[in-house]
Every structure is written in C-alpha cells, then in structure tokens.
Design a protein around this motif. Structure first.
Motif, PDB file in Angstrom:
ATOM      1  N   SER A  18       1.155  -0.820  -0.077  1.00  0.00           N
ATOM      2  CA  SER A  18       0.274  -0.074   0.573  1.00  0.00           C
ATOM      3  C   SER A  18       0.590   1.811   0.003  1.00  0.00           C
ATOM      4  CB  SER A  18      -0.653   0.255   1.196  1.00  0.00           C
ATOM      5  OG  SER A  18      -0.094  -0.013   2.504  1.00  0.00           O
ATOM      6  N   GLN A  19       0.313   2.122  -0.013  1.00  0.00           N
ATOM      7  CA  GLN A  19       1.265   3.847  -0.724  1.00  0.00           C
ATOM      8  C   GLN A  19       1.688   3.804   0.958  1.00  0.00           C
ATOM      9  OE1 GLN A  19       1.974   5.089  -3.141  1.00  0.00           O
ATOM     10  NE2 GLN A  19       3.092   6.554  -1.858  1.00  0.00           N
ATOM     11  N   GLU A  20       0.716   3.437   1.972  1.00  0.00           N
ATOM     12  CA  GLU A  20       0.915   3.766   3.001  1.00  0.00           C
ATOM     13  C   GLU A  20       2.672   3.176   3.657  1.00  0.00           C
ATOM     14  OE1 GLU A  20      -0.836   3.249   8.357  1.00  0.00           O
ATOM     15  OE2 GLU A  20      -1.904   3.607   6.034  1.00  0.00           O
ATOM     16  N   GLN A  21       2.862   1.798   3.612  1.00  0.00           N
ATOM     17  CA  GLN A  21       3.780   0.477   3.869  1.00  0.00           C
ATOM     18  C   GLN A  21       5.033   1.395   2.655  1.00  0.00           C
ATOM     19  OE1 GLN A  21       1.736  -3.016   1.875  1.00  0.00           O
ATOM     20  NE2 GLN A  21       2.530  -4.057   4.200  1.00  0.00           N
ATOM     21  N   TYR A  22       4.257   1.863   1.660  1.00  0.00           N
ATOM     22  CA  TYR A  22       5.940   2.445   0.777  1.00  0.00           C
ATOM     23  C   TYR A  22       6.050   3.842   1.675  1.00  0.00           C
ATOM     24  CZ  TYR A  22       7.908   5.167  -2.471  1.00  0.00           C
ATOM     25  OH  TYR A  22       9.264   5.796  -3.155  1.00  0.00           O
ATOM     26  N   GLU A  23       5.811   4.225   2.480  1.00  0.00           N
ATOM     27  CA  GLU A  23       5.669   5.495   2.705  1.00  0.00           C
ATOM     28  C   GLU A  23       6.767   5.017   4.021  1.00  0.00           C
ATOM     29  OE1 GLU A  23       3.038   8.242   3.715  1.00  0.00           O
ATOM     30  OE2 GLU A  23       2.298   9.034   0.906  1.00  0.00           O
ATOM     31  N   GLN A  24       5.994   3.787   5.373  1.00  0.00           N
ATOM     32  CA  GLN A  24       7.213   3.522   6.518  1.00  0.00           C
ATOM     33  C   GLN A  24       8.196   3.155   5.571  1.00  0.00           C
ATOM     34  OE1 GLN A  24       3.683   1.407   7.541  1.00  0.00           O
ATOM     35  NE2 GLN A  24       2.556   3.571   8.922  1.00  0.00           N
ATOM     36  N   LEU A  25       7.978   2.296   4.557  1.00  0.00           N
ATOM     37  CA  LEU A  25       9.077   1.476   3.864  1.00  0.00           C
ATOM     38  C   LEU A  25      10.183   2.480   4.027  1.00  0.00           C
ATOM     39  CD1 LEU A  25      10.502  -1.633   2.993  1.00  0.00           C
ATOM     40  CD2 LEU A  25       9.421  -0.935   1.037  1.00  0.00           C
ATOM     41  N   CYS A  26       9.897   3.839   3.199  1.00  0.00           N
ATOM     42  CA  CYS A  26      11.108   4.350   3.424  1.00  0.00           C
ATOM     43  C   CYS A  26      11.891   4.596   4.068  1.00  0.00           C
ATOM     44  CB  CYS A  26      10.909   5.867   1.972  1.00  0.00           C
ATOM     45  SG  CYS A  26      10.566   6.028   0.696  1.00  0.00           S
ATOM     46  N   SER A  43      15.893   5.407  -4.678  1.00  0.00           N
ATOM     47  CA  SER A  43      17.492   5.242  -4.044  1.00  0.00           C
ATOM     48  C   SER A  43      17.954   5.159  -2.468  1.00  0.00           C
ATOM     49  CB  SER A  43      18.132   5.350  -4.709  1.00  0.00           C
ATOM     50  OG  SER A  43      18.150   4.637  -6.202  1.00  0.00           O
ATOM     51  N   PHE A  44      19.001   4.257  -2.502  1.00  0.00           N
ATOM     52  CA  PHE A  44      19.412   4.533  -0.503  1.00  0.00           C
ATOM     53  C   PHE A  44      20.752   4.018  -0.927  1.00  0.00           C
ATOM     54  CE2 PHE A  44      14.896   3.497   0.062  1.00  0.00           C
ATOM     55  CZ  PHE A  44      14.858   4.188   0.247  1.00  0.00           C
ATOM     56  N   PHE A  58      21.398   1.035  -3.011  1.00  0.00           N
ATOM     57  CA  PHE A  58      19.875   0.078  -2.453  1.00  0.00           C
ATOM     58  C   PHE A  58      19.010   0.787  -3.388  1.00  0.00           C
ATOM     59  CE2 PHE A  58      20.021   0.736   0.893  1.00  0.00           C
ATOM     60  CZ  PHE A  58      19.105   0.409   2.191  1.00  0.00           C
ATOM     61  N   THR A  59      17.918   0.155  -4.075  1.00  0.00           N
ATOM     62  CA  THR A  59      16.717   0.500  -4.230  1.00  0.00           C
ATOM     63  C   THR A  59      15.626  -0.058  -3.986  1.00  0.00           C
ATOM     64  OG1 THR A  59      16.688  -0.777  -6.030  1.00  0.00           O
ATOM     65  CG2 THR A  59      17.656   1.525  -5.917  1.00  0.00           C
ATOM     66  N   ILE A  60      14.782   0.433  -4.289  1.00  0.00           N
ATOM     67  CA  ILE A  60      13.114  -0.346  -3.833  1.00  0.00           C
ATOM     68  C   ILE A  60      12.840   0.029  -5.241  1.00  0.00           C
ATOM     69  CG2 ILE A  60      10.781   0.640  -2.958  1.00  0.00           C
ATOM     70  CD1 ILE A  60      11.420   1.655  -0.783  1.00  0.00           C
ATOM     71  N   MET A  61      12.037  -1.500  -5.912  1.00  0.00           N
ATOM     72  CA  MET A  61      11.647  -1.181  -7.398  1.00  0.00           C
ATOM     73  C   MET A  61      10.026  -1.366  -7.422  1.00  0.00           C
ATOM     74  SD  MET A  61      14.644  -0.996  -9.142  1.00  0.00           S
ATOM     75  CE  MET A  61      14.708  -1.556 -10.511  1.00  0.00           C
TER      76      MET A  61
END
Length: 183
Positions: free
Chosen positions: A57-65, A179-180, A161-164
């Motif tokens: 989800s968008q919320e999970q993505y934001e928390q992941l970042c 990218s991180f 490393f990156t989120i793809m």
C-alpha cells in the motif's frame, strides 16, 4: 477502486552499473541461440534482489522509505562469477549469473533490509544472483556445457540499493522508485 489497484508491487534490490548490464547482454547475445529459454530478462531489468515485498500500500511504502533510510551501507565490491540454473537439470526454471567478492557484506545488507522493511523474510535461504532467463523449453534436455565459456570476471562497487516497482507486461518491467546511497 479495488484493493489491487491501490497497491504497488515492490521489491528491494541492488542495481547494476551499465558496464555489468552490457557484459551480461553481450553474453546473452552470443549464447541465446544455444539456450531455449522462453523469456529473457531485459538488460535494464538486471538486478540483485534483496527482499521481495509484493503488493504494498502507499502507507506501507512511505513507512518502508523511512525505515530503509536507517540501513547502513558501507560500499563493497562484487564480481560476476559463474552461470547456473534453478529447477530441474533437464529443464531449469531460471538461468542466472552468480556473484563473488564481498558476499558477507551483501548478506549483511540483505539482513538489514529484511529487518528494517517490516515485511516477512522469505523462508528459503538467501541465494544472491542475477536472473538472465526464465522457463527452459528446449526439445532436448538443458545442456550446461553451453555455459562453459562463462561471464567475464567484471567487478563493480555496490554503493546503493533501491526500491523497485514491477510493471507487469511492461518492457523493461522494473522502475526505480527510491534509491538509498551508502556512506
């Protein structure tokens, strides 16, 4: 909108430099006629997966970042090493390029990413590789001898490393979202 439309299909990966992608593509170009795989990876899609996330989800993505920003990455060296396959010896599912170099540093990065991601780790052990092709469909059993003249021992420095995001049906299929960088 359905739940599926509200999610992104994601994974975390180590991207490859252009020189490595080009070397892999040159190998594919000179060996593809000997190897009957149904699907060849687009050169822009070559990567090393650290953690598959799936629908996010968008919320999970934001928390992941936010969580991945705390992962410590000290640059390290990897090198193309060998070619191999996953699946049966006669009809493998995956043709891959293996790695050598500072594999303990890659393992440590993968463990940090999994620990910080908030997603469940895969049950199978981590086997870093670069997928080159999928689904062998030759009429004859797979001939590993075609892999004998392997990849050039090309080395590079891993410093990010990156989120793809996976775009099923797109060519190339993967898009970098974030990218991180290492220190």
């Amino acid at each position: 909108m359905s739940q599926k439309q509200d999610t992104l299909r994601l994974f975390i990966a180590v991207p490859l430099p252009s020189s490595v992608k080009e070397a892999l593509q040159q190998w594919v170009s000179s060996h593809k006629h000997q190897l009957s795989f149904r699907k060849w990876t687009h050169p822009e899609d070559y990567h090393i997966t650290l953690q598959f996330l799936g629908d996010t989800s968008q919320e999970q993505y934001e928390q992941l970042c936010q969580a991945l920003a705390s992962v410590k990455l000290s640059p390290f060296q990897l090198q193309l090493n060998e070619l191999g396959s996953f699946g049966s010896k006669q009809a493998p599912r995956i043709l891959w390029a293996g790695l050598s170099g500072d594999l303990p540093a890659l393992q440590q990065l993968q463990q940090q990413v999994v620990a910080n991601s908030g997603f469940q780790a895969e049950e199978r052990s981590y086997r870093p590789h670069i997928t080159i092709a999928r689904y062998y469909e030759g009429k004859q059993p797979f001939q590993a001898a075609a892999l004998a003249d392997g990849l050039p021992p090309l080395a590079w420095q891993v410093d990010q490393f990156t989120i793809m995001r996976t775009g099923l049906g797109n060519i190339p299929m993967y898009t970098t979202l974030k990218s991180f960088k290492g220190s």
